[in-house]
Design a protein around this motif. Structure first.
Motif, PDB file in Angstrom:
ATOM      1  N   GLY A 122       0.866  -1.175  -0.192  1.00  0.00           N
ATOM      2  CA  GLY A 122      -0.106   0.060   0.018  1.00  0.00           C
ATOM      3  C   GLY A 122       0.666   1.300  -0.121  1.00  0.00           C
ATOM      4  N   VAL A 123       1.955   1.291   0.828  1.00  0.00           N
ATOM      5  CA  VAL A 123       2.960   2.552   0.934  1.00  0.00           C
ATOM      6  C   VAL A 123       3.494   2.524  -0.585  1.00  0.00           C
ATOM      7  CG1 VAL A 123       5.057   3.272   1.773  1.00  0.00           C
ATOM      8  CG2 VAL A 123       3.466   2.262   3.260  1.00  0.00           C
ATOM      9  N   LEU A 124       3.986   1.620  -1.186  1.00  0.00           N
ATOM     10  CA  LEU A 124       4.561   1.896  -2.475  1.00  0.00           C
ATOM     11  C   LEU A 124       3.681   2.116  -3.711  1.00  0.00           C
ATOM     12  CD1 LEU A 124       6.944  -1.277  -2.368  1.00  0.00           C
ATOM     13  CD2 LEU A 124       7.548   1.158  -2.084  1.00  0.00           C
ATOM     14  N   ALA A 125       2.412   1.765  -3.540  1.00  0.00           N
ATOM     15  CA  ALA A 125       1.290   2.214  -4.535  1.00  0.00           C
ATOM     16  C   ALA A 125       0.725   3.499  -4.419  1.00  0.00           C
ATOM     17  CB  ALA A 125       0.348   1.275  -4.522  1.00  0.00           C
ATOM     18  N   ASP A 126       1.193   4.225  -3.094  1.00  0.00           N
ATOM     19  CA  ASP A 126       0.610   5.530  -3.041  1.00  0.00           C
ATOM     20  C   ASP A 126       1.961   6.637  -3.085  1.00  0.00           C
ATOM     21  OD1 ASP A 126      -0.039   8.217  -1.735  1.00  0.00           O
ATOM     22  OD2 ASP A 126      -1.726   7.080  -0.739  1.00  0.00           O
ATOM     23  N   PRO A 127       1.919   7.476  -4.037  1.00  0.00           N
ATOM     24  CA  PRO A 127       3.200   8.405  -4.180  1.00  0.00           C
ATOM     25  C   PRO A 127       3.386   9.151  -2.784  1.00  0.00           C
ATOM     26  CG  PRO A 127       1.663   8.451  -6.324  1.00  0.00           C
ATOM     27  CD  PRO A 127       0.952   7.644  -5.038  1.00  0.00           C
TER      28      PRO A 127
END
Length: 293
Positions: A182-187
């Protein structure tokens, strides 16, 4: 938009930067840290709604440490002087982690200067630094480690996010994998974790501040939390292992009228990296505007 940077000239000065127009907010970084970390913390505060005041705490980066005035109360008084210099009568305060104790003391010692208070994963009692393994020690306590962290954030962001989030939380296995995905998918969440990973080193110009925090935070007995009368919002992830959630629970019990927002599965970075960070940040922005005339 206004922008001003004022480097510390001597032990009585503080490295300060100001951006934006609107509700004044003083941003207090953690341990270790500096004005760069405070700026990362404050990214979710828009310049068209907030006058964001970031600084380096005593001994960090451009703020020299005066050994004769190195207590938490001295630091709190320094915040009042910063507001004086900027012509700000009252400000909201946003503090994180190791910046929590000085923020609480500021609110207690200078109640007429603090409009509202938000403390994210903040210490409210005595702190003992962790004892990292050999590799983690190199990364967090040496100049070589700082350079390695910067390089790794560029070439292996997924590895860095997973390593950093695992290091500040109890998340493991599928729960950690889901969180990291989730962190990596959200800039915005991704940028926060990666950028902060490059500022959390205790070497070089961070060393005096780190050593002072080890001394002062390790000697905390009573922060006078019952004397904090600013409207207070506390944010803490229940999976945080860097600052145990009991610190915010203590503050919630002692600060009159304080509200505690606990984020399930939240790490030490919960305010910025949790899956519900957008909604939580909306709540924080609302709280930081409290008390405006």
């Amino acid at each position: 938009m206004q922008s001003e940077t004022r480097p510390a000239a001597d032990a009585a000065r503080t490295e300060v930067a100001v951006r934006g127009d609107g509700a004044p907010v003083l941003v207090v970084h953690g341990t270790p840290g500096g004005i760069d970390g405070a700026a990362i913390m404050a990214r979710f505060l828009p310049s068209d709604g907030f006058r964001v005041v970031t600084l380096s705490r005593p001994g960090y980066l451009g703020t020299p440490l005066d050994p004769d005035h190195a207590s938490l109360d001295d630091e709190a008084d320094r915040y009042a002087a910063v507001l004086d210099d900027l012509g700000i009568d009252r400000a909201a305060v946003l503090a994180w982690s190791g910046g929590g104790p000085a923020a609480y003391r500021f609110a207690a010692r200078h109640p007429d200067r603090v409009r509202s208070l938000v403390v994210a994963a903040g210490l409210s009692g005595r702190w003992t630094p962790p004892h990292p393994g050999p590799l983690e020690w190199v990364v967090t306590h040496t100049r070589v480690g700082a350079a390695l962290a910067r390089a790794a954030a560029r070439v292996a962001p997924g590895v860095v996010v997973r390593s950093v989030e695992a290091g500040v939380s109890s998340l493991r296995g599928a729960a950690l994998t889901e969180h990291v995905r989730g962190v990596l998918a959200d800039p915005l969440r991704r940028a926060f974790v990666l950028d902060l990973a490059t500022t959390g080193n205790t070497s070089g110009r961070h060393r005096p501040g780190w050593d002072n925090d080890v001394r002062t935070l390790g000697a905390v007995t009573d922060l006078g939390l019952r004397d904090v009368h600013a409207s207070t919002l506390l944010v803490h992830g229940d999976a945080d292992t860097d600052v145990d959630p009991s610190h915010s629970a203590r503050a919630a019990a002692e600060v009159p009228g304080a509200e505690l927002l606990t984020l399930p599965g939240g790490t030490h970075f919960a305010l910025w990296a949790h899956r519900d960070a957008d909604a939580v940040q909306d709540r924080v922005r609302e709280h930081l505007r409290l008390g405006l005339a």
